[in-house]
Design an enzyme around this catalytic site. Structure first.
Site, PDB file in Angstrom:
ATOM      1  N   LYS A   1     -27.684   5.407  40.991  1.00 37.46           N
ATOM      2  CA  LYS A   1     -28.869   4.614  41.331  1.00 37.46           C
ATOM      3  C   LYS A   1     -29.170   4.680  42.821  1.00 37.46           C
ATOM      4  O   LYS A   1     -30.300   4.954  43.249  1.00 37.46           O
ATOM      5  CB  LYS A   1     -28.648   3.162  40.890  1.00 37.46           C
ATOM      6  CG  LYS A   1     -29.683   2.165  41.411  1.00 37.46           C
ATOM      7  CD  LYS A   1     -31.081   2.463  40.899  1.00 37.46           C
ATOM      8  CE  LYS A   1     -32.057   1.387  41.365  1.00 37.46           C
ATOM      9  NZ  LYS A   1     -33.415   1.630  40.877  1.00 37.46           N
TER      10      LYS A   1
ATOM     11  N   CYS B   1     -36.786  -1.943  46.754  1.00 41.71           N
ATOM     12  CA  CYS B   1     -35.681  -1.023  46.443  1.00 41.71           C
ATOM     13  C   CYS B   1     -35.265  -0.135  47.606  1.00 41.71           C
ATOM     14  O   CYS B   1     -34.124  -0.226  48.070  1.00 41.71           O
ATOM     15  CB  CYS B   1     -36.068  -0.148  45.243  1.00 41.71           C
ATOM     16  SG  CYS B   1     -36.260  -1.057  43.705  1.00 41.71           S
TER      17      CYS B   1
ATOM     18  N   ARG C   1     -42.863  -6.998  49.977  1.00 43.00           N
ATOM     19  CA  ARG C   1     -41.543  -6.938  50.593  1.00 43.00           C
ATOM     20  C   ARG C   1     -41.373  -5.615  51.353  1.00 43.00           C
ATOM     21  O   ARG C   1     -41.567  -4.554  50.797  1.00 43.00           O
ATOM     22  CB  ARG C   1     -40.445  -7.091  49.537  1.00 43.00           C
ATOM     23  CG  ARG C   1     -40.272  -8.503  49.033  1.00 43.00           C
ATOM     24  CD  ARG C   1     -39.268  -8.576  47.901  1.00 43.00           C
ATOM     25  NE  ARG C   1     -39.802  -7.985  46.674  1.00 43.00           N
ATOM     26  CZ  ARG C   1     -39.130  -7.971  45.520  1.00 43.00           C
ATOM     27  NH1 ARG C   1     -37.914  -8.494  45.447  1.00 43.00           N
ATOM     28  NH2 ARG C   1     -39.674  -7.426  44.446  1.00 43.00           N
TER      29      ARG C   1
ATOM     30  N   LYS D   1     -33.632  -1.743  50.849  1.00 42.08           N
ATOM     31  CA  LYS D   1     -32.366  -2.412  50.518  1.00 42.08           C
ATOM     32  C   LYS D   1     -31.305  -1.399  50.096  1.00 42.08           C
ATOM     33  O   LYS D   1     -30.141  -1.474  50.514  1.00 42.08           O
ATOM     34  CB  LYS D   1     -32.619  -3.426  49.396  1.00 42.08           C
ATOM     35  CG  LYS D   1     -31.386  -4.087  48.826  1.00 42.08           C
ATOM     36  CD  LYS D   1     -31.762  -5.160  47.822  1.00 42.08           C
ATOM     37  CE  LYS D   1     -32.393  -4.617  46.571  1.00 42.08           C
ATOM     38  NZ  LYS D   1     -31.411  -3.928  45.686  1.00 42.08           N
TER      39      LYS D   1
ATOM     40  N   VAL E   1     -36.908  -6.825  37.454  1.00 40.36           N
ATOM     41  CA  VAL E   1     -36.124  -5.980  36.556  1.00 40.36           C
ATOM     42  C   VAL E   1     -35.843  -6.694  35.236  1.00 40.36           C
ATOM     43  O   VAL E   1     -35.999  -6.122  34.149  1.00 40.36           O
ATOM     44  CB  VAL E   1     -34.795  -5.554  37.224  1.00 40.36           C
ATOM     45  CG1 VAL E   1     -33.879  -4.841  36.229  1.00 40.36           C
ATOM     46  CG2 VAL E   1     -35.076  -4.651  38.419  1.00 40.36           C
TER      47      VAL E   1
ATOM     48  N   LEU F   1     -43.980  13.899  48.569  1.00 43.85           N
ATOM     49  CA  LEU F   1     -44.286  14.700  49.750  1.00 43.85           C
ATOM     50  C   LEU F   1     -45.644  14.317  50.323  1.00 43.85           C
ATOM     51  O   LEU F   1     -46.333  15.149  50.903  1.00 43.85           O
ATOM     52  CB  LEU F   1     -44.255  16.200  49.405  1.00 43.85           C
ATOM     53  CG  LEU F   1     -42.875  16.827  49.214  1.00 43.85           C
ATOM     54  CD1 LEU F   1     -43.001  18.312  48.914  1.00 43.85           C
ATOM     55  CD2 LEU F   1     -41.989  16.615  50.443  1.00 43.85           C
TER      56      LEU F   1
ATOM     57  N   ASN G   1     -32.504   6.733  44.754  1.00 44.07           N
ATOM     58  CA  ASN G   1     -33.458   6.062  45.636  1.00 44.07           C
ATOM     59  C   ASN G   1     -33.355   6.562  47.074  1.00 44.07           C
ATOM     60  O   ASN G   1     -34.353   6.726  47.774  1.00 44.07           O
ATOM     61  CB  ASN G   1     -33.249   4.548  45.593  1.00 44.07           C
ATOM     62  CG  ASN G   1     -33.945   3.917  44.404  1.00 44.07           C
ATOM     63  OD1 ASN G   1     -34.630   4.584  43.640  1.00 44.07           O
ATOM     64  ND2 ASN G   1     -33.768   2.621  44.225  1.00 44.07           N
TER      65      ASN G   1
ATOM     66  N   THR H   1     -29.189  -3.506  40.727  1.00 46.37           N
ATOM     67  CA  THR H   1     -28.682  -2.429  41.571  1.00 46.37           C
ATOM     68  C   THR H   1     -27.492  -2.950  42.356  1.00 46.37           C
ATOM     69  O   THR H   1     -27.615  -3.880  43.148  1.00 46.37           O
ATOM     70  CB  THR H   1     -29.778  -1.929  42.530  1.00 46.37           C
ATOM     71  OG1 THR H   1     -30.880  -1.443  41.756  1.00 46.37           O
ATOM     72  CG2 THR H   1     -29.252  -0.809  43.413  1.00 46.37           C
TER      73      THR H   1
ATOM     74  N   GLU I   1     -42.191   0.126  40.715  1.00 51.89           N
ATOM     75  CA  GLU I   1     -43.176  -0.956  40.682  1.00 51.89           C
ATOM     76  C   GLU I   1     -44.558  -0.351  40.517  1.00 51.89           C
ATOM     77  O   GLU I   1     -44.924   0.604  41.176  1.00 51.89           O
ATOM     78  CB  GLU I   1     -43.098  -1.788  41.964  1.00 51.89           C
ATOM     79  CG  GLU I   1     -41.817  -2.578  42.069  1.00 51.89           C
ATOM     80  CD  GLU I   1     -41.855  -3.590  43.204  1.00 51.89           C
ATOM     81  OE1 GLU I   1     -42.818  -4.378  43.265  1.00 51.89           O
ATOM     82  OE2 GLU I   1     -40.934  -3.584  44.027  1.00 51.89           O
TER      83      GLU I   1
END
Length: 454
Positions: A207, A263, A331, A266, A11, A253, A211, A122, A155
Site C-alpha cells: 500500500k 493519502c 486535506r 501521509k 474508507v 504525468l 502511493n 493504511t 477519492e
C-alpha cells in the site's frame, strides 16, 4: 457471511456500502453519534460519486446498517474490518496507530467464535503482528486470525475502484484467513480480478509503496515541467513522448500544484519514517516529500511574478480549493498553502469550488466565496486554476476576461491547450509551457512567467 466495518469515514463507508452491494449483511460502526444518525437518515457526510445510491439501496434492502454499538456488531460478525483513521502522529512523520490498536482491544472483548480481523486502514509494516499480540493478550482464548487488506481507492472514483479494482491484495498468515478473505472477494474473483495473497508484512508495504511511487511520479513531472519552462519545451509533448513507452505509461504525468489529500502526504511521510526506524533511510522518498512541499510554497511566488511583482492591493480569484476534482476534500490541498500566503502578501482572495466551499469556509478567513467562476473573476488581477474540475474546462475566456481588472489566467492544471487561448484577450500562463500574452495585454507590470523565485 456477516461483515462488520469499524469506522464510517471515507474508507469504511465506501467499503461497507460496496460489500453490502455484493449481497453481504454489513454493519458499519462509528462512535460519532451525529454521523451515525445522518447515515441512518440517508444523508452522506462525504462527497463521493456514486456512493449515495449504493448506500440508499442497500439500507432499504436491509443489508447495510449503521450503529454505535460495536459490541453487538462484532459479536455477530465473521469478518471485522478496521477502517479507522491513521493520521500522522503529531510532531512526527510516523502514523498514529492508537485508533487501530484501541479497536483491536474492543474487538477482542466482543468477538464470538472464529473471527477474521482485517486492517483496512493504511498501516505501516508490523501492524498486523502487533494487533495480533494485543488481541491475544486481551483474549487468550480467542479464536481469530489477523489479516491485512489495504484499499486502493482514489477519492472521486472510490466506488468504481472498489467494484472494478486492478487487484485485491490480502495479507494473511494462515490458510483459514486466506480462505475467508477469498470467499469475501469471490464476487470480484468471478470477474477475473486478480487476488494477490501475500504475507501481512508484504501487504502492508504494498500500500505504501504504491502511493509513494505515484507521488514520486508527480514530483518528477513537476520538476520536469520547470525545466521545460526554462528551455522552451512543452511539458505536454514531453510527457506524451515519455508515457507512450509501455514501461512508463501516461498516468500521473500531468504537472500541477503538487499532490495533496488524505493519502499521498501521509503515506510518503509514514514510509520514510518506517525506513528510518529500520535503519534504511529512503532518500528518494525524503526528496519527494521535500520537492512537493517546495512546489506548494512556490505557487504564491509564481502568482506574484505574473501580476507584476507585488500582491499588495491585488485581487486573486481561485478556481478550485479541493486537492483534486470530484471530491470535497481539502486535506493537504494546495489552497491551504496558497490562500494564507496570498493574504499575507496583501492580496484579497475570491474563490469558487463546485463542492468544497463548505469545507473552505471552515478552513479560511476573509475569503470571498462566489457562486461561480465568472463571479469570482469580477475585478480580479488574475484567475488561478488550482483544481482540475471539468466545469472549468469549458469556461468562456472572453467572458471571464471581460469582468477582470487585468485579464490574466494562471492555470496550474493545464486545463486549456495553447490553441484554446489563441484569440482570447487573456494573458495565459500554465505549467511547463510558453506563456501566451496577447499584444494588447503586454504591459510592463504583466510579466511572462519563468520558473524561479520572485
Amino acid at each position: 457471511m456477516k461483515i462488520t466495518v469499524i469506522g464510517a469515514g471515507y474508507v469504511g463507508l465506501v467499503s461497507a456500502a460496496c460489500f453490502s452491494d455484493f449481497g453481504y449483511e454489513v454493519t458499519c460502526v462509528d462512535r460519532d453519534a451525529r454521523k451515525v444518525a445522518m447515515l441512518e437518515n440517508g444523508k452522506i457526510p462525504i462527497y463521493e460519486q456514486g456512493l449515495e445510491p449504493i448506500v440508499q439501496s442497500n439500507r432499504q434492502a436491509g443489508r447495510l446498517v449503521f450503529t454505535e454499538n460495536l459490541k453487538e456488531a462484532v459479536a455477530s460478525a465473521d469478518v471485522v474490518l478496521i477502517a479507522v483513521g491513521t493520521p500522522t502522529r503529531e510532531g512526527e512523520d510516523a502514523a498514529d496507530l492508537s485508533f487501530v490498536y484501541a479497536a483491536g482491544e474492543e474487538i477482542a472483548k466482543a468477538m464470538n467464535g472464529f473471527t477474521v480481523i482485517v486492517t483496512k486502514s493504511t498501516v505501516p509494516v508490523g501492524t498486523a503482528a502487533k494487533l495480533r499480540e494485543i488481541i491475544s493478550k486481551a483474549r487468550p482464548d480467542g479464536d481469530f486470525e489477523v489479516a491485512s487488506n489495504p484499499e486502493f481507492m482514489r477519492e472521486g472514483s472510490a466506488v468504481e475502484d472498489f467494484l472494478r479494482p486492478d487487484r485485491v491484495v490480502i495479507g494473511v498468515s494462515s490458510e483459514r484467513a486466506e480462505a475467508t478473505l477469498r470467499q469475501l472477494y469471490r464476487p470480484l474473483a468471478a470477474k477475473n480480478v486478480p487476488i494477490v495473497a501475500t504475507s501481512c508484512e508484504a501487504a502492508e508495504i504494498i500500500k505504501y509503496a504504491a502511493n509513494t511511487f505515484l507521488a514520486t511520479r508527480i514530483a518528477f513531472v513537476n520538476q520536469l515541467a520547470d525545466l521545460c519552462e526554462r528551455v522552451g519545451a512543452d511539458i505536454q509533448d514531453v510527457a506524451r513522448g515519455m508515457g507512450l513507452d509501455k514501461r512508463i505509461g501516461l498516468q500521473f504525468l500531468s504537472p500541477g500544484p503538487g499532490y495533496g489529500g488524505s493519502c499521498f502526504p501521509k503515506d510518503t511521510r509514514a514510509l520514510a519514517a518506517t525506513a528510518r526506524q529500520y535503519g534504511n533511510p529512503f532518500t528518494i522518498v525524503e526528496n519527494v516529500i521535500s520537492a512537493n512541499e517546495s512546489r506548494k510554497r512556490d505557487l504564491a511566488d509564481r502568482i506574484q511574478k505574473v501580476v507584476g511583482g507585488t500582491l499588495a492591493g491585488k485581487k486573486i480569484a481561485l478556481l478550485g480549493i479541493a486537492f483534486k476534482a470530484e471530491t470535497d476534500d481539502i486535506r493537504d490541498a494546495a489552497a491551504l498553502t496558497v490562500i494564507p500566503e496570498l493574504q499575507r502578501r496583501g492580496a484579497a482572495v475570491a474563490a469558487f469550488d463546485p463542492v468544497a466551499m463548505d469545507n473552505g469556509r471552515q478552513a479560511f478567513d476573509e475569503v470571498q466565496w462566489c457562486a461561480d467562476a465568472y463571479s469570482a473573476a469580477i475585478g480580479a488581477d488574475a484567475v488561478v486554476v488550482l483544481t482540475e474540475w471539468n466545469v472549468f474546462r469549458g469556461l468562456d475566456l472572453k467572458r471571464l476576461a471581460k469582468g477582470m481588472r487585468q485579464p490574466v489566467m494562471i492555470d496550474f492544471r493545464n486545463l486549456f491547450t495553447l490553441d484554446d487561448v489563441k484569440g482570447s484577450p487573456m494573458a495565459y500562463h500554465s505549467i511547463g509551457r510558453t506563456s501566451q500574452v496577447p499584444p494588447e495585454s503586454r504591459r510592463a507590470d504583466i510579466i511572462p512567467f519563468k520558473s524561479g523565485t520572485v
